[in-house]
Design a protein around this motif. Structure first.
Motif, PDB file in Angstrom:
ATOM      1  N   TYR A   2      15.505  63.029  74.140  1.00 32.71           N
ATOM      2  CA  TYR A   2      15.760  63.721  72.878  1.00 32.71           C
ATOM      3  C   TYR A   2      15.836  62.778  71.692  1.00 32.71           C
ATOM      4  O   TYR A   2      15.274  63.046  70.630  1.00 32.71           O
ATOM      5  CB  TYR A   2      17.022  64.585  72.983  1.00 32.71           C
ATOM      6  N   ILE A   3      16.518  61.630  71.858  1.00 30.64           N
ATOM      7  CA  ILE A   3      16.608  60.682  70.743  1.00 30.64           C
ATOM      8  C   ILE A   3      15.206  60.210  70.346  1.00 30.64           C
ATOM      9  O   ILE A   3      14.843  60.188  69.169  1.00 30.64           O
ATOM     10  CB  ILE A   3      17.477  59.456  71.141  1.00 30.64           C
ATOM     11  N   GLY A   4      14.403  59.859  71.350  1.00 32.93           N
ATOM     12  CA  GLY A   4      13.067  59.353  71.074  1.00 32.93           C
ATOM     13  C   GLY A   4      12.207  60.382  70.361  1.00 32.93           C
ATOM     14  O   GLY A   4      11.512  60.065  69.385  1.00 32.93           O
ATOM     15  N   LEU A   5      12.251  61.638  70.821  1.00 29.43           N
ATOM     16  CA  LEU A   5      11.416  62.667  70.207  1.00 29.43           C
ATOM     17  C   LEU A   5      11.930  63.045  68.819  1.00 29.43           C
ATOM     18  O   LEU A   5      11.134  63.318  67.908  1.00 29.43           O
ATOM     19  CB  LEU A   5      11.344  63.903  71.109  1.00 29.43           C
ATOM     20  N   GLU A   6      13.239  63.061  68.645  1.00 32.94           N
ATOM     21  CA  GLU A   6      13.762  63.364  67.308  1.00 32.94           C
ATOM     22  C   GLU A   6      13.349  62.274  66.311  1.00 32.94           C
ATOM     23  O   GLU A   6      12.955  62.560  65.179  1.00 32.94           O
ATOM     24  CB  GLU A   6      15.282  63.518  67.352  1.00 32.94           C
TER      25      GLU A   6
END
Lengths: 108, 410
Positions: free
Chosen positions: B152-156
């Motif tokens: 999630y952090i990477g995609l956000e």
């Protein structure tokens, strides 16, 4: 700027009236004053539905109607009723001086 | 149950710790409360750090809150040692904080990439507002970012970086993004959406190392295939590990996080713990779980305050979290992976849908929603009630959600 009064009624701790500047939201007024029963996990993003309040019937028609997203969240919220709103979506204005809302038994 | 003669020290001023302090006062606790934070900033919202550009600090509470609530706020202070028996904390400036109850809320820290070059300038992780400022300050038109890790952090961050005009490549070692936490339907649609926004996503791809540019900063990410991805900036988003060193050195039971019970109690009397650093039981499931989310930290704060003040325990929660990417508001409840079948409601390619995960008995065990707040709330409520649904009715987006229920709460 003149302060306005908002009253939060809570079944456990009774009524509490706070005085705030008429900007921001009802949720922010509650958080600033550490009002019991308002969690607001998402910080006002209309995501978490943990700032649910029952608006006093005398006030409900004076508020702008909910956006579809808020309406959808509230429809399936536990303990929601006909005057349920998310307090992060209720913008404070001088016209809301005296607003009365009731916090639910539990949030989320 | 404590009275107002008891001194409470909360170690960690993130969402969990700050909520513990605030709830103590909401419920009328009058004794001294001290909140100790390692960062110099007043407690702030972490979720916007990856979701919006610029690293603006959004305080959890207004500045006046802490004085009005008589919460002692000690910022920029790291706790070096905890004497769990005496409830004494030793701070890094040499001072001692003596209390009667200690609540640990130290959170988690980003896992680091264990490859050559992982410490080069220009390689970032994201946890704090300072991290976010350092990262987004390096992004912009013409800049090239490689995100290591498709969580999630990477995609956000990929979404945020595209908005800022940067070229973005996401490298994920598993065969699809969000492997741990999302189902295939959602992962595939998110991948397609990121690609449509111009982000390159490479799955089934491991990173072998990072190499410097002539100026000494990171210049490329080298994949295990030998292929090299030139870049100006790298974000490593490969998960987080609990900050449990203090707890371990104090002798508290830890196993991939501080072990707590359903009241937030650790193995040491007088010490409670909440949030990302804990592993805890969840109602209706065996084992203990380490959940990294704001709602989880908030639930545990309620549990601890109820235990401390002798209040009724909060109702068992349905775990949930949210993510924002582009114009997609994702809300996910339950634990994906417990389901046997999935039911899709809405158009997977239409930007508004829900994926319900059902067990063998037709009960909802998880729901993943995109721009579908009604489905999210309904799914969460049905999970709490153990409701049984009719898959065919649920799949019909033109039929009201309530008509999907066979038995249980609607």
């Amino acid at each position: 700027m003149n302060l306005i009064k908002i009253t939060f009624q809570d079944a456990a701790s009774g009524a509490r009236t706070v005085e705030v500047e008429p900007n921001g939201t009802v949720m922010e007024a509650a958080v600033l004053n550490n009002v019991a029963g308002i969690v607001a996990e998402c910080g006002g993003g209309c995501s978490c539905a943990t700032c649910h309040v029952h608006v006093d019937e005398q006030w409900i028609d004076r508020l702008p109607a909910p956006a579809p997203e808020e309406g959808d969240l509230v429809e399936f919220l536990d303990g929601a009723g006909p005057t349920s709103r998310l307090s992060c979506q209720l913008e404070l204005t001088p016209q809301l001086d005296g607003l009365v809302v009731r916090t639910p038994h539990a949030q989320g | 149950m404590i009275d107002d003669s008891v001194r409470v020290a909360v170690v960690g001023a993130g969402h969990g710790g700050t909520t513990v302090a605030a709830l103590l006062r909401q419920h009328g606790f009058g004794g001294p409360v001290t909140l100790v934070g390692a960062e110099p900033h007043p407690p702030y919202h972490r979720p916007p750090l990856s979701k919006s550009a610029g690293g603006a600090l959004e305080p959890l509470r207004p500045e006046a809150f802490y004085a009005e609530q008589r919460i002692g706020l000690t910022l920029g202070a790291t706790v070096r040692a905890l004497d769990a028996r005496e409830s004494v904390l030793l701070l890094d400036d040499g001072s001692r904080l003596v209390s009667d109850v200690v609540v640990l809320a130290l959170g988690a820290r980003p896992r680091r990439l264990q490859v050559p070059g992982a410490d080069l300038p220009g390689v970032h992780t994201l946890r704090t507002v300072d991290d976010a400022r350092a990262l987004t300050g390096e992004l912009g038109p013409g800049r090239s970012l490689v995100v290591v890790g498709g969580g999630y952090i990477g995609l956000e961050i990929a979404s945020t970086a595209r908005r800022l005009g940067a070229e973005v490549t996401v490298v994920e070692v598993a065969e699809r993004v969000l492997g741990r936490s999302a189902g295939a339907e959602l992962a595939d649609r998110l991948t397609a959406r990121h690609r449509a926004q111009g982000t390159r996503i490479l799955t089934g791809t491991a990173v072998a190392g990072l190499t410097p540019a002539p100026d000494g900063r990171v210049g490329a990410v080298v994949l295990d295939s030998g292929r090299s991805l030139p870049c100006d900036v790298v974000l490593v988003g490969i998960g987080a590990q609990p900050c449990d060193e203090l707890a371990r050195s104090a002798g508290l039971e830890c196993d991939g996080g501080v072990l707590v019970d359903e009241r937030g109690r650790t193995s040491a009397p007088g010490v409670w713990a909440v949030g990302d650093m804990t592993r805890r039981p969840l109602a209706g499931r065996s084992g203990r779980f380490r959940l990294e989310s704001i709602p989880s930290a908030g639930e545990q704060a309620k549990q601890v305050v109820a235990d401390l003040l002798g209040l009724p325990a909060p109702a068992p929660e349905v775990p949930w979290f949210w993510s924002d990417q582009f114009d997609l508001k994702l809300k996910i409840a339950g634990l994906v992976g417990l389901g046997e079948t999935t039911v899709v409601r809405g158009d997977l390619d239409g930007g508004r849908f829900a994926v319900f995960h059902l067990d063998g008995a037709g009960r909802v065990v998880a729901v993943e929603t995109v721009n579908s707040p009604g489905e999210f709330m309904a799914g969460k409520k049905w999970m709490a009630a153990g409701s049984v649904v009719r898959p065919d009715a649920l799949a019909d987006a033109s039929a009201p959600l309530r008509e999907s229920i066979v038995e249980g709460a609607t």
